[in-house]
Scaffold this motif. Structure first.
Motif, PDB file in Angstrom:
ATOM      1  N   PRO A  75      19.070 -13.548   4.950  1.00 31.08           N
ATOM      2  CA  PRO A  75      18.966 -12.151   4.490  1.00 31.08           C
ATOM      3  C   PRO A  75      17.526 -11.791   4.137  1.00 31.08           C
ATOM      4  N   LYS A  76      17.172 -10.547   4.412  1.00 28.21           N
ATOM      5  CA  LYS A  76      15.830 -10.069   4.112  1.00 28.21           C
ATOM      6  C   LYS A  76      15.666  -9.854   2.613  1.00 28.21           C
ATOM      7  N   PRO A  77      14.495 -10.177   2.076  1.00 28.08           N
ATOM      8  CA  PRO A  77      14.286  -9.930   0.652  1.00 28.08           C
ATOM      9  C   PRO A  77      14.220  -8.434   0.364  1.00 28.08           C
ATOM     10  N   GLN A  78      14.494  -8.079  -0.859  1.00 23.46           N
ATOM     11  CA  GLN A  78      14.479  -6.671  -1.244  1.00 23.46           C
ATOM     12  C   GLN A  78      13.052  -6.136  -1.178  1.00 23.46           C
ATOM     13  N   THR A  79      12.882  -5.042  -0.418  1.00 26.01           N
ATOM     14  CA  THR A  79      11.557  -4.468  -0.239  1.00 26.01           C
ATOM     15  C   THR A  79      11.169  -3.635  -1.457  1.00 26.01           C
ATOM     16  N   ARG A  80       9.889  -3.654  -1.746  1.00 27.83           N
ATOM     17  CA  ARG A  80       9.383  -2.887  -2.868  1.00 27.83           C
ATOM     18  C   ARG A  80       9.081  -1.469  -2.436  1.00 27.83           C
ATOM     19  N   ARG A  81       9.442  -0.511  -3.255  1.00 29.12           N
ATOM     20  CA  ARG A  81       9.218   0.885  -2.944  1.00 29.12           C
ATOM     21  C   ARG A  81       7.817   1.282  -3.391  1.00 29.12           C
ATOM     22  N   TRP A  82       6.996   1.671  -2.410  1.00 36.33           N
ATOM     23  CA  TRP A  82       5.639   2.083  -2.704  1.00 36.33           C
ATOM     24  C   TRP A  82       5.582   3.597  -2.852  1.00 36.33           C
ATOM     25  N   PRO A  83       4.711   4.092  -3.717  1.00 39.58           N
ATOM     26  CA  PRO A  83       4.591   5.548  -3.846  1.00 39.58           C
ATOM     27  C   PRO A  83       3.927   6.163  -2.634  1.00 39.58           C
ATOM     28  N   LEU A  84       4.130   7.453  -2.466  1.00 39.71           N
ATOM     29  CA  LEU A  84       3.530   8.171  -1.355  1.00 39.71           C
ATOM     30  C   LEU A  84       2.021   8.261  -1.545  1.00 39.71           C
ATOM     31  N   VAL A  85       1.267   8.007  -0.470  1.00 38.30           N
ATOM     32  CA  VAL A  85      -0.199   8.028  -0.501  1.00 38.30           C
ATOM     33  C   VAL A  85      -0.665   9.091   0.484  1.00 38.30           C
ATOM     34  N   LEU A  86      -1.703   9.834   0.102  1.00 39.14           N
ATOM     35  CA  LEU A  86      -2.251  10.859   0.979  1.00 39.14           C
ATOM     36  C   LEU A  86      -2.836  10.210   2.229  1.00 39.14           C
ATOM     37  N   SER A  87      -2.413  10.683   3.375  1.00 39.17           N
ATOM     38  CA  SER A  87      -2.904  10.133   4.639  1.00 39.17           C
ATOM     39  C   SER A  87      -4.365  10.502   4.829  1.00 39.17           C
ATOM     40  N   LEU A  88      -5.141   9.553   5.349  1.00 36.77           N
ATOM     41  CA  LEU A  88      -6.553   9.795   5.619  1.00 36.77           C
ATOM     42  C   LEU A  88      -6.776  10.456   6.973  1.00 36.77           C
ATOM     43  N   LEU A  89      -5.741  10.613   7.765  1.00 39.69           N
ATOM     44  CA  LEU A  89      -5.834  11.204   9.094  1.00 39.69           C
ATOM     45  C   LEU A  89      -5.009  12.481   9.138  1.00 39.69           C
ATOM     46  N   ASP A  90      -5.494  13.446   9.888  1.00 42.14           N
ATOM     47  CA  ASP A  90      -4.748  14.684  10.067  1.00 42.14           C
ATOM     48  C   ASP A  90      -3.442  14.419  10.795  1.00 42.14           C
ATOM     49  N   PRO A  91      -2.371  15.096  10.414  1.00 45.21           N
ATOM     50  CA  PRO A  91      -1.121  14.945  11.172  1.00 45.21           C
ATOM     51  C   PRO A  91      -1.300  15.473  12.586  1.00 45.21           C
ATOM     52  N   GLN A  92      -0.685  14.796  13.526  1.00 42.63           N
ATOM     53  CA  GLN A  92      -0.809  15.189  14.921  1.00 42.63           C
ATOM     54  C   GLN A  92       0.046  16.413  15.201  1.00 42.63           C
ATOM     55  N   ARG A  93      -0.416  17.202  16.161  1.00 39.23           N
ATOM     56  CA  ARG A  93       0.327  18.406  16.533  1.00 39.23           C
ATOM     57  C   ARG A  93       1.576  18.035  17.312  1.00 39.23           C
TER      58      ARG A  93
END
Length: 233
Positions: free
Chosen positions: A80-98
């Motif tokens: 079984p996979k270990p329980q993943t840790r929930r990371w907070p949302l981080v501002l992306s350094l790249l513009d979102p693609q169109r």
């Protein structure tokens, strides 16, 4: 005024505007917002995110970073996979693609009324209600974006170093791509990294020429600084 003073002045103005947006959203207090309130905040949040991203790009100009050597591949773990840790949302350094094609929402007014043998009445038509300005909407995603934006403004130097490391990895990928023989196909992951642009071509996301708000003036100024920082020497 040199770039350092311009970046400092723009950063202070940007923090002041983001603090106003955070107060408008009631960050950390209200988990729901009216649709008109959410739309008003989003019209200011999108250019604020773009301006912060461009200010980070301008700050990363000339930073020397050291890339760590990639660790060897670990053997696959069974079980079984270990329980993943929930990371907070981080501002992306790249513009979102169109998106090439946006899915337009169309209100369904009629559907084929097909009758079956043995069915007395037609099935009822369920129509999606029209969006109204006073609809109560969930604000959890908006609060997460505000938290990411405030976190990026609080650690501008760290985010600038992260972008400098991304540029260094992109340069390594471009050099590796150039070293591949002409007849040999390039790996898709290497090709995507070498061709990825940090900023969109054309207008910045969230830019509005009609709005008189100060955030759009800041976005235009930070966009100019970021383009100068990304220009080849």
């Amino acid at each position: 005024m040199d770039d350092g003073k311009a970046i400092s002045a723009l950063g202070q103005a940007l923090r002041r505007i983001v603090a106003t947006i955070t107060a408008m959203a009631g960050f950390g207090e209200e988990q729901t917002l009216l649709r008109r309130q959410r739309n008003t905040i989003l019209r200011l949040l999108r250019p604020a995110e773009s301006a912060t991203r461009r200010l980070i790009v301008a700050m990363a100009r000339g930073l020397a970073v050291h890339l760590r050597q990639p660790s060897p591949a670990r053997p696959r773990r069974l079980g079984p996979k270990p329980q993943t840790r929930r990371w907070p949302l981080v501002l992306s350094l790249l513009d979102p693609q169109r998106h090439r094609q946006r899915r337009r929402w169309v209100r369904r007014t009629s559907v084929p009324r097909i009758m079956h043998l043995g069915l007395a009445a037609a099935l009822p038509l369920v129509c999606r209600p029209l969006p109204l300005p006073d609809d109560v909407l969930d604000a959890a995603g908006l609060n997460a974006r505000l938290a990411a934006l405030n976190g990026a403004l609080a650690d501008m130097e760290g985010r600038a170093r992260a972008f400098a490391r991304w540029q260094a990895r992109q340069a390594v990928a471009a050099n590796a791509l150039g070293a591949i023989a002409a007849g040999e196909p390039a790996p898709a992951r290497l090709l995507r990294r070498a061709l990825r642009r940090p900023l969109r071509i054309g207008r910045a996301p969230g830019n509005s020429r009609r709005s008189p708000h100060e955030i759009h003036t800041l976005l235009a100024q930070t966009h100019t600084l970021a383009l100068d920082a990304l220009a080849p020497p």
